[in-house]
Design a protein around this motif. Structure first.
Motif, short mmCIF file in Angstrom:
data_model
loop_
_atom_site.label_atom_id
_atom_site.label_comp_id
_atom_site.label_asym_id
_atom_site.label_seq_id
_atom_site.Cartn_x
_atom_site.Cartn_y
_atom_site.Cartn_z
N GLU A 266 0.84 -1.21 0.00
CA GLU A 266 0.00 0.00 0.00
C GLU A 266 0.87 1.25 0.00
O GLU A 266 0.55 2.23 -0.68
CB GLU A 266 -0.94 0.00 1.21
CG GLU A 266 -2.06 -1.01 1.08
CD GLU A 266 -2.92 -1.09 2.34
OE1 GLU A 266 -2.65 -0.37 3.33
OE2 GLU A 266 -3.87 -1.89 2.32
N ARG A 267 1.97 1.24 0.74
CA ARG A 267 2.85 2.41 0.77
C ARG A 267 3.51 2.64 -0.59
O ARG A 267 3.66 3.78 -1.03
CB ARG A 267 3.93 2.22 1.84
CG ARG A 267 3.41 2.44 3.24
CD ARG A 267 4.51 2.32 4.25
NE ARG A 267 3.97 2.51 5.60
CZ ARG A 267 4.65 2.28 6.70
NH1 ARG A 267 5.90 1.86 6.63
NH2 ARG A 267 4.10 2.46 7.87
N ARG A 268 3.90 1.53 -1.26
CA ARG A 268 4.49 1.67 -2.60
C ARG A 268 3.47 2.25 -3.58
O ARG A 268 3.81 3.11 -4.38
CB ARG A 268 5.01 0.32 -3.11
CG ARG A 268 6.41 0.04 -2.62
CD ARG A 268 6.97 -1.20 -3.28
NE ARG A 268 6.98 -2.21 -2.22
CZ ARG A 268 6.52 -3.44 -2.31
NH1 ARG A 268 6.04 -3.89 -3.42
NH2 ARG A 268 6.55 -4.25 -1.29
N ARG A 269 2.25 1.76 -3.51
CA ARG A 269 1.19 2.29 -4.39
C ARG A 269 0.96 3.77 -4.11
O ARG A 269 0.84 4.58 -5.04
CB ARG A 269 -0.11 1.53 -4.18
CG ARG A 269 -0.14 0.19 -4.83
CD ARG A 269 -1.51 -0.43 -4.68
NE ARG A 269 -1.46 -1.83 -5.02
CZ ARG A 269 -2.25 -2.76 -4.51
NH1 ARG A 269 -3.17 -2.42 -3.63
NH2 ARG A 269 -2.14 -4.01 -4.88
N GLY B 86 3.79 5.77 -5.48
CA GLY B 86 3.70 5.82 -6.93
C GLY B 86 2.64 6.79 -7.40
O GLY B 86 2.85 7.53 -8.36
N GLN B 87 1.51 6.85 -6.74
CA GLN B 87 0.45 7.78 -7.10
C GLN B 87 0.87 9.21 -6.82
O GLN B 87 0.59 10.12 -7.59
CB GLN B 87 -0.83 7.45 -6.33
CG GLN B 87 -1.53 6.22 -6.83
CD GLN B 87 -2.75 5.89 -5.98
OE1 GLN B 87 -2.97 6.49 -4.92
NE2 GLN B 87 -3.53 4.92 -6.44
N GLN B 88 1.59 9.41 -5.72
CA GLN B 88 2.02 10.75 -5.36
C GLN B 88 3.00 11.29 -6.40
O GLN B 88 2.91 12.43 -6.82
CB GLN B 88 2.66 10.74 -3.96
CG GLN B 88 3.01 12.13 -3.46
CD GLN B 88 3.60 12.08 -2.06
OE1 GLN B 88 3.93 11.03 -1.55
NE2 GLN B 88 3.72 13.25 -1.45
N SER B 89 3.97 10.45 -6.86
CA SER B 89 4.93 10.93 -7.86
C SER B 89 4.23 11.16 -9.19
O SER B 89 4.60 12.06 -9.94
CB SER B 89 6.12 10.02 -8.00
OG SER B 89 5.77 8.70 -8.15
N SER B 90 3.18 10.40 -9.52
CA SER B 90 2.42 10.63 -10.77
C SER B 90 1.70 11.97 -10.69
O SER B 90 1.64 12.72 -11.66
CB SER B 90 1.41 9.52 -11.00
OG SER B 90 2.06 8.31 -11.20
#
Length: 120
Positions: free
Chosen positions: A105-108, A111-115
């Motif tokens: 969940e933290r990786r997801r 990833g969403q934050q950098s997008s």
């Protein structure tokens, strides 16, 4: 239980028990199976009898031995408790699952934050 464990500690006595699993045998039939003296086999049978693992009956001049499995039940129960997984093992498995889920969940989320930052 200690006496039973001691009785089955010897490989000759374990072999005798396996022989008797298939049915009663005379002392002579048991002794013929081994390359040790008859008195030695007799001593093994006495140990098994004293531990309650065999019973003997007189058949004329012969002694016939039969397996008694009840004394093994307590030992089998103890061995089962020793080898069965403890409650902690299940808890550690659940903790491991939760750790992996949290990491995913933290990786997801990362990833969403950098997008989102690239779009802005």
């Amino acid at each position: 239980m200690d006496e039973v464990a001691g009785a089955i500690a010897d490989p000759v006595r374990r072999e005798i028990l396996l022989m008797l699993r298939d049915g009663s045998r005379s002392a002579g039939q048991i002794a013929d199976r081994f390359a040790i003296s008859r008195p030695a086999v007799s001593r093994h049978l006495r140990v098994l009898r004293e531990a309650g693992l065999v019973r003997d009956t007189a058949d004329g001049r012969r002694r016939v031995y039969a397996l008694v499995t009840a004394p093994l039940d307590e030992l089998a129960g103890w061995l089962e408790r020793l080898t069965r997984p403890s409650g902690w093992e299940h808890r550690f498995d659940a903790l491991e699952t939760e750790v992996y889920r949290t990491r995913r969940e933290r990786r997801r989320a990362a990833g969403q934050q950098s997008s989102e930052e690239e779009i802005a």
